[in-house]
Design an enzyme around this catalytic site. Structure first.
Site, PDB file in Angstrom:
ATOM      1  N   ASN A  86      10.615 193.289 -58.716  1.00 31.32           N
ATOM      2  CA  ASN A  86      11.777 192.624 -58.133  1.00 31.32           C
ATOM      3  C   ASN A  86      11.418 191.240 -57.620  1.00 31.32           C
ATOM      4  O   ASN A  86      10.285 190.971 -57.244  1.00 31.32           O
ATOM      5  CB  ASN A  86      12.373 193.476 -57.010  1.00 31.32           C
ATOM      6  CG  ASN A  86      12.927 194.777 -57.546  1.00 31.32           C
ATOM      7  OD1 ASN A  86      13.120 194.895 -58.757  1.00 31.32           O
ATOM      8  ND2 ASN A  86      13.162 195.737 -56.688  1.00 31.32           N
ATOM      9  N   HIS A 126       6.982 189.564 -61.028  1.00 26.61           N
ATOM     10  CA  HIS A 126       7.889 188.634 -61.706  1.00 26.61           C
ATOM     11  C   HIS A 126       8.270 187.446 -60.828  1.00 26.61           C
ATOM     12  O   HIS A 126       9.283 186.797 -61.068  1.00 26.61           O
ATOM     13  CB  HIS A 126       9.144 189.379 -62.182  1.00 26.61           C
ATOM     14  CG  HIS A 126       8.842 190.384 -63.260  1.00 26.61           C
ATOM     15  ND1 HIS A 126       9.654 191.458 -63.533  1.00 26.61           N
ATOM     16  CD2 HIS A 126       7.803 190.479 -64.136  1.00 26.61           C
ATOM     17  CE1 HIS A 126       9.125 192.171 -64.530  1.00 26.61           C
ATOM     18  NE2 HIS A 126       8.005 191.593 -64.906  1.00 26.61           N
ATOM     19  N   CYS A 149       9.305 172.879 -59.715  1.00 19.95           N
ATOM     20  CA  CYS A 149       9.630 171.825 -60.673  1.00 19.95           C
ATOM     21  C   CYS A 149       8.687 171.954 -61.867  1.00 19.95           C
ATOM     22  O   CYS A 149       7.468 171.919 -61.700  1.00 19.95           O
ATOM     23  CB  CYS A 149       9.472 170.451 -60.025  1.00 19.95           C
ATOM     24  SG  CYS A 149       9.731 169.117 -61.202  1.00 19.95           S
ATOM     25  N   CYS A 181      14.472 168.289 -58.068  1.00 19.93           N
ATOM     26  CA  CYS A 181      13.234 167.862 -57.421  1.00 19.93           C
ATOM     27  C   CYS A 181      13.388 166.379 -57.050  1.00 19.93           C
ATOM     28  O   CYS A 181      14.240 165.680 -57.620  1.00 19.93           O
ATOM     29  CB  CYS A 181      12.104 168.048 -58.428  1.00 19.93           C
ATOM     30  SG  CYS A 181      10.500 167.526 -57.869  1.00 19.93           S
ATOM     31  N   CYS A 207      11.634 164.173 -58.075  1.00 16.46           N
ATOM     32  CA  CYS A 207      11.363 163.417 -59.315  1.00 16.46           C
ATOM     33  C   CYS A 207      12.565 163.425 -60.266  1.00 16.46           C
ATOM     34  O   CYS A 207      12.521 162.814 -61.323  1.00 16.46           O
ATOM     35  CB  CYS A 207      10.109 163.954 -60.010  1.00 16.46           C
ATOM     36  SG  CYS A 207      10.373 165.492 -60.942  1.00 16.46           S
ATOM     37  N   GLY A 261      12.703 203.513 -58.988  1.00 14.97           N
ATOM     38  CA  GLY A 261      13.813 202.674 -59.456  1.00 14.97           C
ATOM     39  C   GLY A 261      13.463 201.706 -60.562  1.00 14.97           C
ATOM     40  O   GLY A 261      13.955 200.577 -60.567  1.00 14.97           O
ATOM     41  N   SER A 306      13.217 201.433 -64.933  1.00 15.26           N
ATOM     42  CA  SER A 306      13.410 202.077 -66.233  1.00 15.26           C
ATOM     43  C   SER A 306      12.088 202.113 -66.996  1.00 15.26           C
ATOM     44  O   SER A 306      11.981 202.787 -68.016  1.00 15.26           O
ATOM     45  CB  SER A 306      14.449 201.309 -67.059  1.00 15.26           C
ATOM     46  OG  SER A 306      13.959 199.998 -67.316  1.00 15.26           O
TER      47      SER A 306
HETATM   48  P1  NAD Z   1      16.065 198.251 -64.911  1.00 17.95           P
HETATM   49  O1  NAD Z   1      17.355 197.577 -64.646  1.00 17.95           O
HETATM   50  O2  NAD Z   1      15.519 198.242 -66.271  1.00 17.95           O
HETATM   51  O3  NAD Z   1      16.151 199.767 -64.430  1.00 17.95           O
HETATM   52  C1  NAD Z   1      16.619 200.122 -63.148  1.00 17.95           C
HETATM   53  C2  NAD Z   1      16.287 201.590 -62.954  1.00 17.95           C
HETATM   54  O4  NAD Z   1      16.675 201.939 -61.632  1.00 17.95           O
HETATM   55  C3  NAD Z   1      17.048 202.524 -63.902  1.00 17.95           C
HETATM   56  O5  NAD Z   1      16.128 203.462 -64.434  1.00 17.95           O
HETATM   57  C4  NAD Z   1      18.089 203.210 -63.007  1.00 17.95           C
HETATM   58  O6  NAD Z   1      18.340 204.541 -63.392  1.00 17.95           O
HETATM   59  C5  NAD Z   1      17.399 203.165 -61.670  1.00 17.95           C
HETATM   60  N1  NAD Z   1      18.307 203.144 -60.521  1.00 17.95           N
HETATM   61  C6  NAD Z   1      19.471 202.470 -60.381  1.00 17.95           C
HETATM   62  N2  NAD Z   1      19.977 202.654 -59.149  1.00 17.95           N
HETATM   63  C7  NAD Z   1      19.109 203.463 -58.488  1.00 17.95           C
HETATM   64  C8  NAD Z   1      19.073 204.010 -57.180  1.00 17.95           C
HETATM   65  N3  NAD Z   1      20.031 203.771 -56.280  1.00 17.95           N
HETATM   66  N4  NAD Z   1      18.037 204.798 -56.846  1.00 17.95           N
HETATM   67  C9  NAD Z   1      17.050 205.088 -57.757  1.00 17.95           C
HETATM   68  N5  NAD Z   1      17.028 204.589 -59.007  1.00 17.95           N
HETATM   69  C10 NAD Z   1      18.044 203.783 -59.360  1.00 17.95           C
HETATM   70  O7  NAD Z   1      15.038 197.620 -63.838  1.00 17.95           O
HETATM   71  P2  NAD Z   1      13.508 197.286 -63.974  1.00 17.95           P
HETATM   72  O8  NAD Z   1      12.810 198.421 -64.620  1.00 17.95           O
HETATM   73  O9  NAD Z   1      13.063 196.805 -62.630  1.00 17.95           O
HETATM   74  O10 NAD Z   1      13.460 196.047 -64.960  1.00 17.95           O
HETATM   75  C11 NAD Z   1      14.417 195.017 -64.812  1.00 17.95           C
HETATM   76  C12 NAD Z   1      13.891 193.602 -64.702  1.00 17.95           C
HETATM   77  O11 NAD Z   1      14.919 192.805 -64.107  1.00 17.95           O
HETATM   78  C13 NAD Z   1      12.708 193.477 -63.806  1.00 17.95           C
HETATM   79  O12 NAD Z   1      11.850 192.668 -64.483  1.00 17.95           O
HETATM   80  C14 NAD Z   1      13.181 192.752 -62.553  1.00 17.95           C
HETATM   81  O13 NAD Z   1      12.369 191.618 -62.326  1.00 17.95           O
HETATM   82  C15 NAD Z   1      14.528 192.195 -62.884  1.00 17.95           C
HETATM   83  N6  NAD Z   1      15.534 192.480 -61.822  1.00 17.95           N
HETATM   84  C16 NAD Z   1      15.244 192.321 -60.505  1.00 17.95           C
HETATM   85  C17 NAD Z   1      16.184 192.601 -59.539  1.00 17.95           C
HETATM   86  C18 NAD Z   1      15.824 192.445 -58.083  1.00 17.95           C
HETATM   87  O14 NAD Z   1      14.953 191.649 -57.759  1.00 17.95           O
HETATM   88  N7  NAD Z   1      16.465 193.181 -57.190  1.00 17.95           N
HETATM   89  C19 NAD Z   1      17.448 193.038 -59.906  1.00 17.95           C
HETATM   90  C20 NAD Z   1      17.721 193.198 -61.264  1.00 17.95           C
HETATM   91  C21 NAD Z   1      16.750 192.918 -62.219  1.00 17.95           C
END
Ligand code: NAD
Length: 249
Positions: A102, A119, A127, A147, A149, A186, A188
């Site tokens: 996240n 990530h 920049c 920026c 610049c 949380g 995938s």
């Molecule tokens: P993903 O979107 O691929 O999967 C999310 C997973 O979370 C799913 O398996 C879903 O079933 C599960 N889920 C959803 N709600 C839930 C809950 N309340 N409790 C438990 N599980 C729950 O996410 P990912 O695998 O992190 O990959 C997505 C990419 O997108 C990452 O690289 C991330 O950087 C980015 N992203 C980040 C954010 C953030 O910073 N909050 C938000 C969205 C996407």
């Protein structure tokens, strides 16, 4: 389910080192939708048009139409009981590091330490021309940030096609290669290379405890204990159980 939570708490209590790997699902209850679910960001903004570094370099103004929306949601979000529960486990010495995919800074906002941001983090802008960095709070709402610049700034997060921040990958692999429990919350587990982390942990004989609303690619093949449900509810129950076991000695 309570029995499974007890089993998970037991192995966490016995482990010398537990590491967590978190994904977008842990922040859904903070009001940040994951990108892939129905209505998520990638349904409205084609990731190839808005999510790649090539897209940003070609037309940053266009990509900022999506980024403004995303950062407005992230600015409002507060840590939920799942972020707080993991921070609590850390304070108890029962969780050592958090590797997060996240970019929302919510683990740190909940008081967690030793967080590896796989990530990047949307709180900083960078920049691409002169490498200047700026706090995202310094930019004016709705305006495309520039920026000094003159170049349009990019959030310091990884776009598709960009490498993982240097150090994060070897650090994460080293951590999970020596952990006894990997708590996967949380995610995938479909975005590489983060998706390889549970396999590395398993090869090093770690137990995999997975918390998710629904089964993932890991559940059948890798997971030892699957705790199905909302991250906030399951993590809270798990932390209570660990606290109970620790207080009993
Ligand atoms: P993903 O979107 O691929 O999967 C999310 C997973 O979370 C799913 O398996 C879903 O079933 C599960 N889920 C959803 N709600 C839930 C809950 N309340 N409790 C438990 N599980 C729950 O996410 P990912 O695998 O992190 O990959 C997505 C990419 O997108 C990452 O690289 C991330 O950087 C980015 N992203 C980040 C954010 C953030 O910073 N909050 C938000 C969205 C996407």
């Amino acid at each position: 389910m309570q029995e499974e939570i007890k089993k998970a708490a037991e192995i966490i209590c016995q482990a010398r080192k537990t590491v967590a790997l978190t994904g977008a699902g842990i922040s859904v209850e903070s009001g940040i939708p994951d990108f892939r679910s129905a209505g998520g960001l990638w349904e409205r903004f084609d990731p190839m048009e808005y999510g790649t570094i090539q897209a940003f370099r070609t037309d940053p103004e266009k990509v900022w139409t999506m980024l403004h929306e995303m950062s407005a949601v992230m600015k409002k979000a507060q840590p939920n009981p799942a972020h707080k529960g993991l921070a609590r486990l850390q304070k108890m010495g029962k969780l050592h590091n958090i590797i997060t995919q996240n970019i929302d800074d919510l683990h740190q906002a909940a008081g967690a330490t030793d967080v590896i941001e796989f990530h990047g983090n949307c709180k900083t802008l960078v920049c691409l021309a002169c490498d200047q960095r700026l706090g995202a709070e310094e930019i004016e709402e709705g305006l495309t940030p520039r920026c000094a610049c003159g170049t349009i700034l990019k959030p310091n997060v990884i776009f598709f096609g960009e490498p993982i921040p240097s150090g994060a990958l070897p650090e994460a692999y080293a951590l999970v290669s020596s952990c006894h429990v990997l708590l996967v919350v949380g995610t995938s587990a479909e975005v590489t290379p983060a998706s390889t982390i549970p396999y590395t942990a398993k090869m090093a004989k770690a137990k995999i405890v997975e918390i998710n609303l629904m089964p993932t690619v890991l559940t059948e093949s890798l997971t030892d204990i699957f705790l199905q449900g909302k991250a906030s509810e399951i993590v809270t129950k798990l932390v209570h159980e660990v606290e109970r076991m620790v207080s009993r000695g």
